[in-house]
Write an enzyme that holds these catalytic residues in place. Sequence first.
Site, PDB file in Angstrom:
ATOM      1  N   ASP A 197      -6.416  -5.724   7.212  1.00 41.13           N
ATOM      2  CA  ASP A 197      -6.818  -4.335   6.955  1.00 41.13           C
ATOM      3  C   ASP A 197      -6.527  -3.451   8.168  1.00 41.13           C
ATOM      4  O   ASP A 197      -6.542  -3.925   9.302  1.00 41.13           O
ATOM      5  CB  ASP A 197      -8.322  -4.300   6.616  1.00 41.13           C
ATOM      6  N   ASN A 199      -6.461  -1.965  -5.355  1.00 38.73           N
ATOM      7  CA  ASN A 199      -5.457  -1.192  -4.617  1.00 38.73           C
ATOM      8  C   ASN A 199      -4.525  -0.387  -5.536  1.00 38.73           C
ATOM      9  O   ASN A 199      -3.805   0.502  -5.074  1.00 38.73           O
ATOM     10  CB  ASN A 199      -4.633  -2.093  -3.680  1.00 38.73           C
TER      11      ASN A 199
HETATM   12  C1  IPE Z   1      -8.831  -5.050   1.273  1.00 43.00           C
HETATM   13  O1  IPE Z   1      -8.582  -3.901   1.983  1.00 43.00           O
HETATM   14  C2  IPE Z   1      -7.616  -5.437   0.465  1.00 43.00           C
HETATM   15  C3  IPE Z   1      -6.499  -5.971   1.223  1.00 43.00           C
HETATM   16  C4  IPE Z   1      -6.472  -6.203   2.501  1.00 43.00           C
HETATM   17  C5  IPE Z   1      -5.326  -6.276   0.437  1.00 43.00           C
HETATM   18  P1  IPE Z   1      -8.945  -2.439   1.407  1.00 43.00           P
HETATM   19  O2  IPE Z   1      -8.523  -1.470   2.440  1.00 43.00           O
HETATM   20  O3  IPE Z   1      -8.377  -2.287   0.056  1.00 43.00           O
HETATM   21  O4  IPE Z   1     -10.533  -2.526   1.279  1.00 43.00           O
HETATM   22  P2  IPE Z   1     -11.630  -1.390   1.303  1.00 43.00           P
HETATM   23  O5  IPE Z   1     -11.199  -0.329   0.326  1.00 43.00           O
HETATM   24  O6  IPE Z   1     -11.669  -0.842   2.688  1.00 43.00           O
HETATM   25  O7  IPE Z   1     -12.896  -2.084   0.947  1.00 43.00           O
HETATM   26  C1  IPE Z   2      -4.416  -2.978   4.458  1.00 50.06           C
HETATM   27  O1  IPE Z   2      -4.361  -1.773   5.147  1.00 50.06           O
HETATM   28  C2  IPE Z   2      -3.244  -3.186   3.541  1.00 50.06           C
HETATM   29  C3  IPE Z   2      -3.556  -3.165   2.120  1.00 50.06           C
HETATM   30  C4  IPE Z   2      -4.725  -2.994   1.589  1.00 50.06           C
HETATM   31  C5  IPE Z   2      -2.433  -3.304   1.216  1.00 50.06           C
HETATM   32  P1  IPE Z   2      -4.900  -0.415   4.522  1.00 50.06           P
HETATM   33  O2  IPE Z   2      -3.784   0.259   3.810  1.00 50.06           O
HETATM   34  O3  IPE Z   2      -6.114  -0.657   3.710  1.00 50.06           O
HETATM   35  O4  IPE Z   2      -5.255   0.381   5.834  1.00 50.06           O
HETATM   36  P2  IPE Z   2      -6.520   1.333   6.075  1.00 50.06           P
HETATM   37  O5  IPE Z   2      -7.740   0.540   5.730  1.00 50.06           O
HETATM   38  O6  IPE Z   2      -6.337   2.523   5.184  1.00 50.06           O
HETATM   39  O7  IPE Z   2      -6.454   1.679   7.531  1.00 50.06           O
HETATM   40 MG    MG Z   3      -8.064  -0.692   4.149  1.00 52.05          MG
END
Ligand code: IPE
Ligand code: IPE
Ligand code: MG
Length: 255
Positions: A36, A84
């Site tokens: 993340d 997502n």
């Molecule tokens: C969790 O991250 C999903 C992945 C790493 C694929 P998110 O960024 O989607 O989670 P939330 O929304 O912060 O809980």
């Molecule tokens: C994790 O990074 C990747 C996926 C969930 C695919 P994020 O895209 O959630 O990054 P933040 O949380 O917005 O920084």
């Molecule tokens: Mg995230």
Amino acid sequence: MFAKPLADIFPCPPAGLDVLSLDEQRVPQHVAVIMDGNGRWAKKRALNRLNGHKAGIEAVRETIRAARDIGVRYLTIYSFSTENWKRPDAEVEGLMNLFAKTMLAEVDELDEEGVRVMTIGDQTRLPVDTREAFARAWEQTKDNPGMTLVVAVNYGGRQELLHAVEQMVQAGRDDPSFEVTEEAFARALYTSSLPDPDLLIRTSGELRISNFLLWQIAYSELFVTDVLWPDFDRYEFLRAVLAFQNRSRRFGGVK
Ligand code: IPE
Ligand code: IPE
Ligand code: MG
């Protein structure tokens, strides 16, 4: 067993990180990672979110090599959740293309290194190129003896649990003496061939599970780092494993 001397796996440790204290006998068998912070990494650099996801690929490469070199048997990486899809279309599309491109570009090297690639999650909703790239990697590497890399894509813990419940119901219809046990239930999950994760790492400091492996992490050790995923590297991975080795796992008993 370590694949090579620790000083070769971790050649330039940051000050204070005691590489040699890693205990070969207590390496976690299965490590799961919630990758993340790609979006925040990009934002800090005034880039768009997709650049953050692209930068995250190098962190994945590093993590796979470090895990393999210290003898981790299973590495599960949360790449795309069932939630997502709520993101803007351009980001979702960019991610799907990135998965397909990266998988195709990396599969031969992973294969040569003996890594076995598989996926968990509902693949049917993925664009055809992405689905085929994962299917091809799975097929090409299925007999490899080395570490298993599990890519969680369109994965949701609740969706997986519902899918397992449906199978339990069907099994009960087919055979009225069928008993719902923990073992039978675990066999109906996508992870039926995998041991439960010993260690769950989450980057970017968020203290939540975000629908990842709800059943399987019942007794996993949790490690959260503030490092954003694109900045994650082998040393941060080692930090997590060293923290794991200092935990006392009791599984509800006494020690
Ligand atoms: C969790 O991250 C999903 C992945 C790493 C694929 P998110 O960024 O989607 O989670 P939330 O929304 O912060 O809980
Ligand atoms: C994790 O990074 C990747 C996926 C969930 C695919 P994020 O895209 O959630 O990054 P933040 O949380 O917005 O920084
Ligand atoms: Mg995230």
